[in-house]
Design a protein around this motif. Structure first.
Motif, short mmCIF file in Angstrom:
data_model
loop_
_atom_site.label_atom_id
_atom_site.label_comp_id
_atom_site.label_asym_id
_atom_site.label_seq_id
_atom_site.Cartn_x
_atom_site.Cartn_y
_atom_site.Cartn_z
N GLY A 158 0.80 -1.23 0.00
CA GLY A 158 0.00 0.00 0.00
C GLY A 158 0.83 1.27 0.00
O GLY A 158 0.28 2.37 0.15
N LEU A 246 1.34 6.12 8.27
CA LEU A 246 -0.07 6.19 8.65
C LEU A 246 -0.96 6.03 7.42
O LEU A 246 -1.94 5.29 7.42
CB LEU A 246 -0.36 7.51 9.35
N ALA A 247 -0.61 6.75 6.34
CA ALA A 247 -1.40 6.70 5.11
C ALA A 247 -1.28 5.34 4.43
O ALA A 247 -2.27 4.80 3.91
CB ALA A 247 -0.97 7.81 4.17
N GLU A 249 -0.28 2.30 5.71
CA GLU A 249 -0.60 1.09 6.46
C GLU A 249 -1.87 1.21 7.31
O GLU A 249 -2.25 0.26 8.00
CB GLU A 249 0.59 0.70 7.33
N ARG A 250 -2.51 2.39 7.27
CA ARG A 250 -3.74 2.62 8.03
C ARG A 250 -3.55 2.15 9.48
O ARG A 250 -4.24 1.24 9.97
CB ARG A 250 -4.92 1.90 7.37
N ALA A 252 -3.44 1.37 13.29
CA ALA A 252 -4.48 1.28 14.31
C ALA A 252 -4.16 2.21 15.47
O ALA A 252 -3.03 2.72 15.60
CB ALA A 252 -4.59 -0.16 14.81
N ALA A 281 -7.24 7.44 13.54
CA ALA A 281 -6.55 7.56 12.25
C ALA A 281 -5.76 8.86 12.11
O ALA A 281 -5.52 9.32 10.99
CB ALA A 281 -7.53 7.41 11.09
N LYS A 282 -5.36 9.45 13.25
CA LYS A 282 -4.56 10.68 13.23
C LYS A 282 -3.33 10.51 14.12
O LYS A 282 -3.36 9.76 15.10
CB LYS A 282 -5.39 11.86 13.71
#
Length: 302
Positions: A158, A246-247, A249-250, A252, A281-282
């Protein structure tokens, strides 16, 4: 005017590895132009100038320079300077834990410094939570041409190229293999053309794995347009990498930790540790840690 200076190797526990740094003390009387000239004289990736703090509750005010320009924040000067200032407060060989508070152009940077054993360790909290820049990343074909690679080398799973900022900004380029990372090199005029309109002239390439079994990513960083053909260790880019991860691998909710290797391909092995606190998600906070060793000291005569 005579000013004491020190050089450190940062993000390493041994001499002549990691990223070299120059630290100039008592710099309150220097103009911006003088600082730039001194940084050009040292000709290291960064030089940090230490001044009296504006707020007495803080340790020092600092300014950081590439050989070509001032930057608002950088990781390896922050780590090296904090370790240097902390060690001045304690006797050699004594264990300690303390917090150094540095006033940087990007904001106040708290740095936790400890020494248990021979080599001190520092961890800073990034002054700006990294975020995506609203600009289209270059096409894979254009990135590949600028790095002497093929388009199939760009990206994995990703992970796709993107521009992220947290003080400075970087173009992040995930590469499909360590072999591609080893082959990556700057190709002109494709390189210069790549950065038109991006708001940065620095690229950070990374791929999964490393020499250490616990290493998450191996990386390289190039900024030849800023006088840095390759950077052995880039703390600010490592901190901002948290936004890219973060973007991609989304991540947790919770605290995530990664060990990274940089500088190995250029014979300056550097080890960095990245932490990121995530909720909804931040990114809530980003921290980078590493070690440093003193190499030299002297006096500048102006």
């Amino acid at each position: 005017m005579k000013l004491p200076f020190f050089t450190y190797d940062v993000f390493t526990s041994r001499s002549f590895a990691g990223n070299p740094l120059a630290i100039v003390e008592d710099a309150d009387g220097l103009s911006t132009g003088q600082m730039q000239i001194i940084a050009r004289e040292f000709n290291l990736s960064e030089t940090i100038f230490v001044r009296k703090p504006q707020d007495a509750a803080n340790t020092a005010s600092v300014r950081i320079f590439f050989p070509t320009a001032e930057i608002p924040f950088a990781g390896h000067p922050t780590i090296g300077c904090a370790i240097h200032l902390a060690q001045k407060k304690y006797k050699p060989g004594c264990a300690f834990e303390t917090t150094i508070r540095l006033e940087e152009v990007a904001g106040l940077v708290p740095v936790k410094v400890s020494r248990i054993g021979d080599v001190p360790r520092a961890q800073f909290t990034a002054p700006v939570s990294p975020f995506a820049v609203e600009v289209a990343a270059p096409a894979r074909e254009d990135i590949a041409a600028a790095l002497g690679l093929s388009a199939s080398d760009i990206g994995f799973e990703g992970h796709v190229p993107g521009v992220f900022k947290g003080g400075p900004a970087f173009l992040y380029v995930p590469l499909a293999s360590r072999e591609a990372l080893a082959r990556a090199r700057v190709i002109e005029p494709h390189w210069s053309n790549l950065f038109s309109g991006l708001g940065t002239r620095m690229a950070y390439m990374y791929t999964r794995g490393g020499d250490g079994a616990d290493t998450a990513y191996r990386s390289r960083a190039y900024a030849p347009l800023d006088g840095i053909p390759e950077d052995p260790a880039t703390g600010s880019a490592t901190a901002i990498l948290a936004a890219q991860l973060l973007a991609a691998e989304r991540l947790a909710a919770g605290t995530h930790r990664w060990k990274l290797e940089q500088g190995y391909e250029m014979g300056r092995p550097s080890d960095l540790w990245l932490e990121a606190d995530v909720a909804d998600a931040k990114l809530l906070a980003v921290r980078v840690a590493g070690q440093a060793v003193q190499i030299s000291s002297g006096v500048l005569e102006l």
